[in-house]
Design a protein around this motif. Structure first.
Motif, PDB file in Angstrom:
ATOM      1  N   PHE A 231      -3.291  -3.516  -5.544  1.00 42.54           N
ATOM      2  CA  PHE A 231      -2.946  -3.230  -4.149  1.00 42.54           C
ATOM      3  C   PHE A 231      -3.591  -1.905  -3.725  1.00 42.54           C
ATOM      4  CE2 PHE A 231       1.109  -3.197  -1.220  1.00 42.54           C
ATOM      5  CZ  PHE A 231       0.319  -2.896  -0.124  1.00 42.54           C
ATOM      6  N   VAL A 232      -3.344  -0.848  -4.490  1.00 38.07           N
ATOM      7  CA  VAL A 232      -3.861   0.479  -4.150  1.00 38.07           C
ATOM      8  C   VAL A 232      -5.392   0.493  -4.160  1.00 38.07           C
ATOM      9  CG1 VAL A 232      -4.007   2.882  -4.949  1.00 38.07           C
ATOM     10  CG2 VAL A 232      -1.791   1.699  -4.923  1.00 38.07           C
ATOM     11  N   ASN A 233      -5.990  -0.153  -5.151  1.00 34.50           N
ATOM     12  CA  ASN A 233      -7.459  -0.197  -5.233  1.00 34.50           C
ATOM     13  C   ASN A 233      -8.060  -0.890  -4.015  1.00 34.50           C
ATOM     14  OD1 ASN A 233      -7.554   1.128  -7.686  1.00 34.50           O
ATOM     15  ND2 ASN A 233      -7.595  -0.753  -8.902  1.00 34.50           N
ATOM     16  N   ASP A 234      -7.449  -1.997  -3.599  1.00 36.85           N
ATOM     17  CA  ASP A 234      -7.965  -2.723  -2.433  1.00 36.85           C
ATOM     18  C   ASP A 234      -7.826  -1.898  -1.163  1.00 36.85           C
ATOM     19  OD1 ASP A 234      -8.823  -4.920  -3.827  1.00 36.85           O
ATOM     20  OD2 ASP A 234      -7.092  -6.178  -3.357  1.00 36.85           O
ATOM     21  N   VAL A 235      -6.688  -1.229  -0.994  1.00 37.44           N
ATOM     22  CA  VAL A 235      -6.498  -0.386   0.194  1.00 37.44           C
ATOM     23  C   VAL A 235      -7.529   0.741   0.200  1.00 37.44           C
ATOM     24  CG1 VAL A 235      -4.953   1.257   1.335  1.00 37.44           C
ATOM     25  CG2 VAL A 235      -4.060  -0.930   0.514  1.00 37.44           C
ATOM     26  N   ALA A 236      -7.741   1.369  -0.946  1.00 37.75           N
ATOM     27  CA  ALA A 236      -8.729   2.446  -1.034  1.00 37.75           C
ATOM     28  C   ALA A 236     -10.122   1.945  -0.686  1.00 37.75           C
ATOM     29  CB  ALA A 236      -8.707   3.064  -2.432  1.00 37.75           C
TER      30      ALA A 236
END
Length: 295
Positions: A231-236
Motif C-alpha cells: 500500500f505505502v509503496n504504491d502511494v509513494a
C-alpha cells in the motif's frame, strides 16, 4: 447475510475504522428482496443525478458516463472485490465493475480523459493492488485525474494515488493509510449452549492465529504489515515521493482534510468537481483540435 459476515471476518481491510462495525451490522441483517430492488432503484437515480442532463452512459460500462469526451467513473461506498449483496444494498463499489468501466474508457476512441469521482471509506484489500496497476498504466495512455468529493480513505486513496493528479473538495478527507484484520473468537456458548472448538494440525500453527495471544498477534501483524508495505509503496510511487514521507506526512493512519492534504503532498489542488471536470473537458477539446490540425 450470515455467509457474507463470515467472509468479512476472513479477509483483511483497508478501510476507515468507523466503517467496519457498520458493515458488520449490515452483513448480519436479513435483507429482503424488495429492499434490494428499492436500493438499486435509489442508486440508479443517484448516479443519474450525479451525471447531469448532458451526460451519456459510456458504452460497455456499468456505472461510468461520458461528458464531452471525459469518462466519469464513480467510486462510492465501501469497496469489494466482486459484486455481492453489499454492493447492491449499500451502494458499494465492486472492483470488477470498476475495472470493466476503466477499460471501457481506455478502449473508447471518443474518450480523451478519465475522471474517477471518489466518495469511499475504502474496503477489502483483495484486488486493490491490481486495480491500482490498471489505473496507473491507463493514466499513461489517457490523462486521469481523481477527484475526491467526500471520503478518499484507505483503499479508495490507494486507488486515487494511481491517477496523474488528485483534486479534492475543501472539506474532503483523504488518508487512513493502513491495513486492519477483522477477526472473531468465540468466548461464550452459542444459543444452543455449544462452543465451537478447532484443532489445528501440528505443522500449521499460523492457520488459526489467536488474536488474544502474543504469538497470534505477531502472526497477524506480519501478514497485514506486508500488505501495508505494498500500500505505502504504491502511494509513494503514484505521488512521486518516498515511502518515508508517506509514513511520516500522509496522516500516519489518520485522515487529512482539504488544504492540509495538499500541503502534505497527498493531493494536488483543492477545487470543485465541476472545476476538475471543466479542466479535463478543455484538455480533450485541445486534443481534438491538435488532431484535426495534423490531418
Amino acid at each position: 447475510m450470515t455467509r457474507l459476515f463470515q467472509a468479512m471476518v476472513a479477509i483483511d481491510w483497508a478501510i476507515s475504522p468507523d466503517w467496519l462495525p457498520l458493515l458488520s451490522a449490515i452483513a448480519q441483517r436479513n435483507v429482503a428482496a424488495p429492499e434490494v430492488v428499492a436500493a438499486q432503484d435509489w442508486q440508479k437515480r443517484d448516479y443519474d443525478l450525479m451525471a447531469g442532463p448532458t451526460a451519456q452512459r459510456l458504452p460497455g460500462a456499468h456505472r461510468a458516463y461520458a461528458i464531452d469526451g471525459v469518462a466519469v467513473i464513480p467510486i462510492t461506498g465501501p469497496i469489494f472485490p466482486r459484486a455481492n449483496m453489499m454492493t447492491e444494498v449499500s451502494g458499494a463499489t465492486s472492483l470488477t465493475t470498476l475495472q470493466n468501466d476503466f477499460r471501457a474508457a481506455l478502449n473508447n476512441p471518443e474518450i480523451g480523459a478519465i475522471m474517477p469521482v471518489i466518495d469511499s471509506p475504502g474496503g477489502v484489500v483483495q484486488g486493490v493492488s491490481s486495480t491500482y496497476d490498471l489505473i496507473s498504466v491507463g493514466a499513461k495512455r489517457k490523462p486521469t485525474v481523481a477527484h475526491v468529493a467526500g471520503l478518499g480513505c484507505s483503499a479508495a486513496y490507494w486507488l486515487a494515488s494511481a491517477a496523474n493528479e488528485i483534486t479534492l473538495e475543501r472539506t474532503a478527507m483523504v488518508g487512513s493509510i493502513g491495513v486492519v484484520a477483522m477477526l472473531r473468537k468465540q468466548v461464550e456458548p452459542d444459543a444452543d449452549g455449544m462452543i465451537a472448538v478447532e484443532v489445528v494440525s501440528s505443522n500449521a500453527p499460523d492457520k488459526r492465529p489467536d488474536p488474544q495471544s502474543e504469538d497470534g498477534v505477531k502472526s497477524i501483524l506480519a501478514r497485514i504489515d506486508e500488505i501495508e508495505g505494498h500500500f505505502v509503496n504504491d502511494v509513494a510511487r503514484g505521488r512521486s515521493t518516498t515511502t518515508a514521507k508517506v509514513k511520516s506526512d500522509f496522516g500516519a493512519g489518520g485522515d487529512l482534510i482539504g488544504a492540509r492534504a495538499v500541503a502534505a503532498g497527498m493531493a494536488d489542488r483543492v477545487q470543485s468537481q465541476e472545476a476538475t471536470l471543466s479542466a479535463l473537458r478543455r484538455t480533450v477539446a485541445n486534443q481534438r483540435k491538435l488532431a484535426s490540425l495534423k490531418q
